[in-house]
Enzyme design. Sequence first.
Site, PDB file in Angstrom:
ATOM      1  N   SER A 109     -47.702  35.752  15.834  1.00 57.17           N
ATOM      2  CA  SER A 109     -46.594  35.031  16.487  1.00 57.17           C
ATOM      3  C   SER A 109     -46.561  35.215  18.001  1.00 57.17           C
ATOM      4  CB  SER A 109     -45.250  35.433  15.853  1.00 57.17           C
ATOM      5  OG  SER A 109     -45.221  35.019  14.488  1.00 57.17           O
ATOM      6  N   HIS A 134     -59.845  38.796   8.519  1.00 52.96           N
ATOM      7  CA  HIS A 134     -58.488  38.254   8.728  1.00 52.96           C
ATOM      8  C   HIS A 134     -57.687  38.409   7.432  1.00 52.96           C
ATOM      9  CE1 HIS A 134     -55.220  35.510   9.562  1.00 52.96           C
ATOM     10  NE2 HIS A 134     -55.577  35.538  10.840  1.00 52.96           N
ATOM     11  N   GLU A 145     -55.711  36.532   5.990  1.00 52.67           N
ATOM     12  CA  GLU A 145     -55.714  35.337   5.117  1.00 52.67           C
ATOM     13  C   GLU A 145     -56.998  35.293   4.278  1.00 52.67           C
ATOM     14  OE1 GLU A 145     -54.795  32.443   8.131  1.00 52.67           O
ATOM     15  OE2 GLU A 145     -52.762  33.228   8.266  1.00 52.67           O
ATOM     16  N   GLU A 184     -53.232  42.825  13.579  1.00 50.10           N
ATOM     17  CA  GLU A 184     -52.358  41.712  13.198  1.00 50.10           C
ATOM     18  C   GLU A 184     -51.506  42.118  11.990  1.00 50.10           C
ATOM     19  OE1 GLU A 184     -54.176  37.756  14.603  1.00 50.10           O
ATOM     20  OE2 GLU A 184     -54.918  38.154  12.595  1.00 50.10           O
ATOM     21  N   ASN A 194     -57.326  31.035  17.178  1.00 50.35           N
ATOM     22  CA  ASN A 194     -57.851  30.880  15.818  1.00 50.35           C
ATOM     23  C   ASN A 194     -57.204  29.622  15.230  1.00 50.35           C
ATOM     24  OD1 ASN A 194     -58.495  31.058  13.108  1.00 50.35           O
ATOM     25  ND2 ASN A 194     -57.220  32.865  12.709  1.00 50.35           N
ATOM     26  N   TRP A 195     -58.008  28.578  15.120  1.00 47.23           N
ATOM     27  CA  TRP A 195     -57.449  27.302  14.647  1.00 47.23           C
ATOM     28  C   TRP A 195     -57.256  27.259  13.132  1.00 47.23           C
ATOM     29  CZ3 TRP A 195     -60.068  22.722  17.811  1.00 47.23           C
ATOM     30  CH2 TRP A 195     -59.547  22.742  19.107  1.00 47.23           C
ATOM     31  N   LYS A 196     -57.748  28.259  12.441  1.00 45.92           N
ATOM     32  CA  LYS A 196     -57.629  28.308  10.966  1.00 45.92           C
ATOM     33  C   LYS A 196     -58.111  26.985  10.356  1.00 45.92           C
ATOM     34  CE  LYS A 196     -53.773  31.433  11.580  1.00 45.92           C
ATOM     35  NZ  LYS A 196     -52.749  32.199  10.918  1.00 45.92           N
ATOM     36  N   GLY A 235     -47.610  33.942  11.770  1.00 43.05           N
ATOM     37  CA  GLY A 235     -47.011  32.640  11.475  1.00 43.05           C
ATOM     38  C   GLY A 235     -45.540  32.688  11.116  1.00 43.05           C
ATOM     39  N   GLY A 267     -52.812  32.260  16.602  1.00 43.73           N
ATOM     40  CA  GLY A 267     -52.986  31.220  15.590  1.00 43.73           C
ATOM     41  C   GLY A 267     -52.288  29.942  16.001  1.00 43.73           C
ATOM     42  N   GLY A 268     -51.071  29.739  15.497  1.00 43.75           N
ATOM     43  CA  GLY A 268     -50.338  28.478  15.677  1.00 43.75           C
ATOM     44  C   GLY A 268     -50.297  27.969  17.112  1.00 43.75           C
TER      45      GLY A 268
HETATM   46  C1  PEP Z   1     -53.504  34.685  13.209  1.00 45.30           C
HETATM   47  O1  PEP Z   1     -53.475  34.230  12.087  1.00 45.30           O
HETATM   48  O2  PEP Z   1     -54.538  35.237  13.656  1.00 45.30           O
HETATM   49  C2  PEP Z   1     -52.284  34.598  14.002  1.00 45.30           C
HETATM   50  C3  PEP Z   1     -52.082  35.499  14.906  1.00 45.30           C
HETATM   51  O3  PEP Z   1     -51.414  33.572  13.701  1.00 45.30           O
HETATM   52  P1  PEP Z   1     -50.033  33.196  14.456  1.00 45.30           P
HETATM   53  O4  PEP Z   1     -50.301  33.332  15.944  1.00 45.30           O
HETATM   54  O5  PEP Z   1     -49.752  31.809  14.057  1.00 45.30           O
HETATM   55  O6  PEP Z   1     -49.034  34.194  14.009  1.00 45.30           O
END
Ligand code: PEP
Length: 257
Positions: free
Chosen positions: A215, A93, A95, A169, A10-12, A175, A236-237
Amino acid sequence: MAERPYIVGNWKMNGTRSMLSEARAIDRASQRLMKVEVALAPPFTLIHATHKEVEQIGVGAQDCHAGEEGAHTGDISAAMVLDAGAKFVILGHSERRQDHGETNEIVRDKTESALAAGLRIILCCGESEETRDAGKAEEFVTGQLRASLPASVAAMLESGPETLTVAYEPIWAIGTGRTPTVADISAMHRAIRATLVELYGEDNGSAVRILYGGSVKPDNATELLSADEVGGALVGGASLSAENFLGIVMAAVDLPE
Ligand code: PEP
């Protein structure tokens, strides 16, 4: 595990066309790794270009509007993301829930609309740290899931379990570099599985993949992906760099059958 592990990036709100080289590198490597299903959800602006750039991996969107068309300035419908080349959409999500006030009802309407348009769904759920500390995480997450799933999912699952993927999640793990223990992830995934079986029956409820997200990195992926009922990861990241993301994909490749 019924299906191949599913690793989704997920590149957000990250990425311009210069990032397409990362998508290309992920795609090229994934062509040799058929044991794992790999997908990326770039921002809306890169869906079409990513779709054109890759051959093997899935491409999806990070959201869509619940309506089919009309006066919704700045919004994008399910049919539009499908037309751009997306095959799935991430919905609910945390966010989106936090930044845009998305309630379970809104997520349910979006899910219904995206399914009707022919998109696969990755439905996110997860508790806050406060809810976990209060000992209410499972109750909260399974309640969130029930309230976010429209009735039409049951019929859709009859045509294939890939229609729906659930992503657990925990908000406090996104993050932050913090993750739940493997025991806590397994317990939550088992609670989600029990809810899916109750809603959709033993066969269909057992076949839906449940991803862990929060994470996930190359150095913790093996441990997190080995937890009971974990069918892959939403990343994500670490999905912003092909090297890191492929480290997670390789951990999934190397999981014992
Ligand atoms: C996400 O936002 O879906 C996520 C899992 O982010 P991260 O891997 O950066 O925690």
